[in-house]
Design an enzyme around this catalytic site. Sequence first.
Site, PDB file in Angstrom:
ATOM      1  N   HIS B 124      -9.798   2.670  11.495  1.00  0.00           N
ATOM      2  CA  HIS B 124      -9.335   1.453  10.960  1.00  0.00           C
ATOM      3  C   HIS B 124      -8.995   0.502  12.160  1.00  0.00           C
ATOM      4  O   HIS B 124      -8.613   1.046  13.095  1.00  0.00           O
ATOM      5  CB  HIS B 124      -8.140   1.909   9.903  1.00  0.00           C
ATOM      6  CG  HIS B 124      -7.536   0.956   9.356  1.00  0.00           C
ATOM      7  ND1 HIS B 124      -6.604  -0.062   9.883  1.00  0.00           N
ATOM      8  CD2 HIS B 124      -7.472   0.573   7.953  1.00  0.00           C
ATOM      9  CE1 HIS B 124      -6.047  -0.816   8.598  1.00  0.00           C
ATOM     10  NE2 HIS B 124      -6.632  -0.625   7.465  1.00  0.00           N
ATOM     11  N   ASP B 201      -4.840   9.504  12.877  1.00  0.00           N
ATOM     12  CA  ASP B 201      -4.099   8.523  11.683  1.00  0.00           C
ATOM     13  C   ASP B 201      -4.475   9.172  10.422  1.00  0.00           C
ATOM     14  O   ASP B 201      -5.620   9.702   9.995  1.00  0.00           O
ATOM     15  CB  ASP B 201      -5.193   7.340  11.847  1.00  0.00           C
ATOM     16  CG  ASP B 201      -5.006   6.553  10.866  1.00  0.00           C
ATOM     17  OD1 ASP B 201      -4.177   6.672   9.769  1.00  0.00           O
ATOM     18  OD2 ASP B 201      -5.610   5.275  10.710  1.00  0.00           O
ATOM     19  N   GLN B 204      -5.231   8.175   5.158  1.00  0.00           N
ATOM     20  CA  GLN B 204      -6.003   8.655   4.022  1.00  0.00           C
ATOM     21  C   GLN B 204      -5.680  10.064   3.558  1.00  0.00           C
ATOM     22  O   GLN B 204      -6.268  10.524   2.708  1.00  0.00           O
ATOM     23  CB  GLN B 204      -7.362   8.450   4.399  1.00  0.00           C
ATOM     24  CG  GLN B 204      -7.668   7.161   4.382  1.00  0.00           C
ATOM     25  CD  GLN B 204      -7.154   6.119   3.229  1.00  0.00           C
ATOM     26  OE1 GLN B 204      -7.317   6.533   2.151  1.00  0.00           O
ATOM     27  NE2 GLN B 204      -7.203   4.768   3.505  1.00  0.00           N
ATOM     28  N   LYS B 227       0.640   4.645   0.381  1.00  0.00           N
ATOM     29  CA  LYS B 227      -0.607   5.335   0.009  1.00  0.00           C
ATOM     30  C   LYS B 227      -0.350   6.507  -0.914  1.00  0.00           C
ATOM     31  O   LYS B 227      -1.414   7.361  -1.538  1.00  0.00           O
ATOM     32  CB  LYS B 227      -1.577   5.486   1.117  1.00  0.00           C
ATOM     33  CG  LYS B 227      -2.099   4.404   1.695  1.00  0.00           C
ATOM     34  CD  LYS B 227      -3.230   4.624   2.689  1.00  0.00           C
ATOM     35  CE  LYS B 227      -4.063   3.379   3.084  1.00  0.00           C
ATOM     36  NZ  LYS B 227      -3.351   2.061   3.394  1.00  0.00           N
ATOM     37  N   CYS B 368     -11.077  -3.175   6.925  1.00  0.00           N
ATOM     38  CA  CYS B 368     -10.511  -3.273   8.428  1.00  0.00           C
ATOM     39  C   CYS B 368     -10.968  -2.264   9.298  1.00  0.00           C
ATOM     40  O   CYS B 368     -10.420  -1.251  10.127  1.00  0.00           O
ATOM     41  CB  CYS B 368      -8.842  -2.873   8.195  1.00  0.00           C
ATOM     42  SG  CYS B 368      -8.109  -4.021   7.382  1.00  0.00           S
TER      43      CYS B 368
END
Lengths: 148, 410
Positions: B124, B201, B204, B227, B368
């Site tokens: 991303h 990261d 998700q 999220k 993104c």
Amino acid sequence: MTQSLYNEAIIEAGKDKTRAGRLPNPDATATADNPLCGDRVTIDLRAENGAITDLAHTTRGCLLTKAAAALLASHARGRPLATARALQAAARAYLEGESNDPPFPELAVMAPVKTVKSRHDCVTIAFDALADAAASVRAAKEGAQGEE
Amino acid sequence: MSPAPPRPGKDLRRHFPIFRHAREPFHFLDNAATGQICDEAAQALLHFETRARANVKRGVYRLADQATAAFDAARASMARYLGETEKNNVVFTSGATAALNIAAHGLARRLGPGDEILLTTLEHHSNIVPWQLTAERQGAVIKAIPVTDEGRLDLDHLDRLVTNETRIIATTHVSNVTGAVTDLGRLRRAADAVGAVLVVDGAQRAPHGPIDIAATGADLYAFSAHKMFAATGAGVLWGKTELLADFEPLLGGGEMIRQVTFEKTTFAPPPHRFEAGTPPIGAVLAMAAAADWLATLDWRAIAEHELGLTARLLDGLQTLPGLRIVGPSGLQGRFGVVSFDIDDIHAHDICQLTDQLEGVALRGGHHCCQPLMHRFATDATARASLAPYNDTDDIDALIRGLDQTIRMLT
């Protein structure tokens, strides 16, 4: 469900390839992008005596972008270069509800887009490219006159 | 005995206010962009803002003291969600992007001219741009691990990409475009071989149940609250104690100081050093409430449920003419995030029409992830992403909507 955004006239215009492509030896070329989705419209135009004599668009984008570019390309041929910036403003004013009148009657097919804010730019980027291309022809002509 | 956790799908959906208020078909398949807020988070947010609101780390009156205690307890909740005993390794941020910026800024002092930061083509922009900013300041070099045609990291040439100059490896845990899960173990070993820091990261991954942070091998791990079914405006940077202690703060001001004079300011220890200004208190408390609730769910059942839906989705998509899946076509090593494009139909047209025809919320665009779009020679894809509250009705509505879209536009 939401009101139908994609009417048959938009779908038809989106498939219209009449003025799609590039012009050989254009007097000006301008490109406008929609950074949100990567859509891009490039407009080539030729002008004489302050009027657009020919133009073509290359459009990479969604149906709305393609339809708006096709409708604008058909409309703009023969119009004064000086009106391009006003067309750009009128298109935005129409979509944002500041004006009830579309910049030209054929653009009324875009009426359903008025209520979908996130898609306004899909319609306006062709107008942005045309305004920039027209401005660049006018600037070049003024520059040439200044040199004489 | 505590009651059995809600079953994935319709039973679990009852814990999400938006679905109770929906008046028309509403098939929410944009969970990779944001999840819907759960009751527990919504109630925690409302409770704080309407009954318990005071600033934290400042006042000594009872309300302020209670707010500070709740904020501290939220830190402990997030540490538990990560299987971590040291709550001070949890830094509250405004989201995953802010967390990655703090990480990139904090690690800058480890970088000199020619040093390398290894990213991946799946990233991303939030895990690319902060590193570019840092690299430009320090004269460091960015490299990227390529992806396979299946949208997974291509680790075959990792030994060539990881060099003695590699100081940082920054990767996504789960791709927000292809759903592919990163082999973090492999990257951990590669980082160890050259003494590099591994930054992950986890935006998700965080919505898919508690995380065993030690097992990820991460040195720094970022995710956002919205999220994981909480409010917007909060997130976490988890970091190893010794790393965080070495970081310069990104923002200055508020309660992140130890002492301020006009000559010099000394900083508070982590995590407070990174929490300048009034933090997003309500959003943090909502995130902790969501995390505590998520920890009570049956994640084995949810994983099976989501994988079943992913299979149904992939099967349905493969029946449609001109459709290309951008990502793994199978079920191994993936989460329920599926991107696709359709010949001659733009992603935004797909998304608009599936909403208009069937009430399906899909995402279309570059997500993104422009380098990844470039890798797959496309400008934009449509993406369906699953959460525990989705069920077969959502998938079937999507396939019906796509079928009609293709008929209308081709």
